[in-house]
Write an enzyme that holds these catalytic residues in place. Structure first.
Site, short mmCIF file in Angstrom:
data_model
loop_
_atom_site.label_atom_id
_atom_site.label_comp_id
_atom_site.label_asym_id
_atom_site.label_seq_id
_atom_site.Cartn_x
_atom_site.Cartn_y
_atom_site.Cartn_z
N ARG A 326 32.35 138.98 5.61
CA ARG A 326 33.32 138.35 6.51
C ARG A 326 33.80 137.04 5.89
NH1 ARG A 326 32.12 140.47 11.80
NH2 ARG A 326 31.75 142.70 11.42
N ARG A 334 25.05 130.09 13.07
CA ARG A 334 24.80 131.54 13.23
C ARG A 334 25.77 132.44 12.45
NH1 ARG A 334 26.75 133.48 19.23
NH2 ARG A 334 28.89 132.74 19.14
N HIS A 335 26.63 131.85 11.60
CA HIS A 335 27.60 132.65 10.86
C HIS A 335 27.34 132.60 9.36
CE1 HIS A 335 30.00 132.27 14.63
NE2 HIS A 335 30.37 133.48 14.29
N GLU A 477 24.65 136.16 21.35
CA GLU A 477 25.01 137.57 21.14
C GLU A 477 24.47 138.07 19.80
OE1 GLU A 477 28.38 139.85 19.03
OE2 GLU A 477 29.20 138.28 20.31
N SER A 480 27.64 143.75 19.55
CA SER A 480 28.85 144.10 20.28
C SER A 480 29.10 145.58 20.05
CB SER A 480 30.04 143.26 19.80
OG SER A 480 31.18 143.52 20.59
N ARG A 528 20.56 137.54 12.17
CA ARG A 528 20.66 136.92 13.50
C ARG A 528 19.52 137.40 14.40
NH1 ARG A 528 26.41 136.46 16.57
NH2 ARG A 528 26.93 135.53 14.55
#
Length: 554
Positions: A326, A334-335, A477, A480, A528
């Site tokens: 990404r 968290r990324h 989260e 998803s 994560r």
């Protein structure tokens, strides 16, 4: 730099001889004094020379040492021989091992010499044990003790000895019930000076009790220094534990899904177009050295398209563990720009809850397995990064999105009932759920249509909502997912409604024109999951060599 004793010797030789005042010749008395001084200086030089020799680094034993066969640096190991010798594991040593002869390939964590004895701490992974040497000239000589105490910290050793049970437990080691009486020690690989002390890298990030009591601030190693020297940072017990736990997550993910008849697949990461649309894609020139073959490509943002193709190919239930890319300009806790995706996709017969049933079983099995299989590793993480054990229910809590919105509104938050949740409101909802339901893990389902991608199946009873879900740990989260639209006409209609040029996704839509079973799935980031299960504050702690917008090395 010259030896200190040699410098002192040179200073002692700087004197002026006494001369006869009348003829300038040295008197007999002065000559005798000179001779005496020279003799004294000679003896001092000899003693200094001996001390200098003793201070030299010992890598091999002297020929006259009666235990010379028991120590010294090994030569370079180049697969010359197969001895059949067995090496032991430190973590297996306990009081039942008393009297056992062992051989350990390990690192030297610390060493301390005291007269005719030496005390070493040996380490393998998360496990440590004390090793002792006492001069007896049968198994251990004085030079052998000096050799052991001169070995640099973090060097790789082969240590042989006999396990014994000490009178008092060795509290500083994981194997506190035992110690090793060393009878052989060889250095396999000497370590250079370290960029930081591991003793500083293992300290908790918060102020310790000792610091609070004494008012002393101990050194710590910052995140960038750790990551720049990750191959050393990974040696700390907490990091050893984190990545063993991460391995366990993958193993349990695979075990659980394969026990439910899922098939593991491997999809391409070099693709001709973005997996999920948007700008967060790494673009590259494919076959750029060959003009006739050159074309634009990118790194896969998700294996979703290929998972869905596998379902259309009648594999029915599939999963993949693989890299995801990404190109997000995000520096949050968290990324990452590259992470490991845990993806699954499956046919459904009637309802997307069938997917939630699989995920419920999967995560409860995973959490149980981590707690049962990795108790020592969890303890090691807890020692440096204290955390509250994860609370979860059986079966897991499933909360409709509308109910989650009501909980937030009742708590005074102004939230759009048909919009997505922000990071802040997700965290607050997690807190509210924990207070009401006593769980850190829950599923929020039936998200609004406006908050989901175009390929998400709308609900039949209310077109404002979708057959979708997110899953949360500690208010953040991790998943998803949804039932996907498997009808090509509805898929094209939803794409147009979301402002997407249908021509750009024609191949995706066409893949459902030849009979596509209803299906759904999700993707979760491995790093994560580990971060949140362990209550860590930054995803870089759970990525072995993290990639963010600024970091491409090591």
């Amino acid at each position: 730099m010259e030896d200190l004793h040699v410098q002192e010797e040179k200073q002692d030789l700087r004197f002026e001889p006494v001369q006869n005042a009348s003829d300038g010749q040295m008197s007999k008395s002065a000559m005798k004094k000179l001779a005496a001084k020279e003799a004294k200086a000679q003896k001092k030089a000899e003693r200094a020379g001996k001390r200098g020799q003793q201070a030299q680094l010992i890598t091999q034993p002297p020929e006259d040492d009666p235990v010379k066969e028991r120590y010294g640096d090994t030569g370079l190991i180049q697969s010359q021989t197969v001895s059949g010798r067995t090496w032991d594991r430190i973590e297996t040593l306990d009081a039942k091992s008393d009297g056992k002869e062992v051989m350990l390939r390990c690192r030297l964590q610390t060493s301390r010499g005291k007269g005719k004895s030496a005390f070493l701490v040996l380490r393998q992974g998360c496990s440590t044990v004390q090793a002792v040497l006492f001069v007896d000239d049968v198994n251990v000589s004085k030079t052998m003790v000096k050799y052991a105490t001169q070995i640099p910290k973090e060097s790789v050793l082969d240590v042989g000895g006999v396990v014994s049970v000490p009178e008092a437990a060795i509290q500083s080691c994981s194997q506190s019930e035992v110690e090793i009486a060393v009878n052989s020690i060889r250095c396999v690989s000497r370590a250079d000076p370290l960029p930081f002390e591991l003793s500083d890298a293992v300290r908790p990030e918060s102020v310790t009790e000792e610091e609070a009591e004494t008012g002393t601030q101990f050194a710590r190693v910052n995140q960038d220094t750790r990551l720049d020297n990750r191959f050393i940072d990974l040696r700390t017990p907490a990091n050893q534990a984190i990545f063993r736990i991460q391995s366990g997550v993958c193993a349990l993910f695979r075990e659980s899904l394969m026990s439910q008849n899922f098939v593991e697949i491997h999809t391409p990461k070099l693709i001709g177009g973005a997996s999920e649309g948007g700008a967060s894609v790494f673009k590259l020139e494919y076959m750029s050295d060959y003009p006739s073959l050159k074309q634009s490509a990118c790194l896969a943002q998700s294996p979703q398209l290929y998972k869905q193709m596998a379902i259309c190919a009648d594999l029915e239930k599939v999963f993949e563990i693989g890299p995801v890319f990404r190109a997000e300009n995000s520096f949050t806790h968290r990324h990452l720009c590259e992470f490991t995706g845990l993806d699954m996709e499956m046919q459904i017969n009637e309802h997307y809850f069938e997917v939630l049933d699989v995920l419920d079983n999967l995560f409860v099995t995973m959490f149980d397995g981590l707690n049962e299989r990795f108790a020592p590793e969890l303890k090691a993480v807890q020692h440096q990064y204290p955390f509250e054990p994860l609370e979860y229910l059986r079966p897991s809590l499933r909360l409709p999105f509308e109910e989650g919105i009501k909980m937030l509104q009742d708590a005074g938050f102004d939230v759009d009932p048909l919009g997505d949740l922000s990071t802040e409101t997700e965290r607050e909802l997690g807190r509210l759920v924990k207070e009401k339901y006593k769980t850190d893990f829950y599923m929020l389902h039936r998200y609004p249509l406006a908050a989901r991608p175009f390929y998400t199946m709308p609900t039949a009873d209310d077109p404002r909502y979708t057959c979708s879900f997110d899953i949360f740990i500690r208010g953040e989260e991790i998943i998803s997912g949804a039932q996907r639209i498997h009808d090509p006409e509805l898929l094209a209609e939803r794409a147009e409604a979301c402002g997407i040029d249908v021509a750009t996704i024609a191949s995706y839509i066409d893949s459902f024109r030849y009979g596509a079973p209803p299906h759904g799935g999700c993707g979760v980031g491995l790093e994560r999951v580990v971060m949140l299960f362990l209550g860590l504050n930054n995803i870089r702690k759970t990525s072995m060599f993290p990639r963010d917008p600024k970091r491409l090395a090591p």
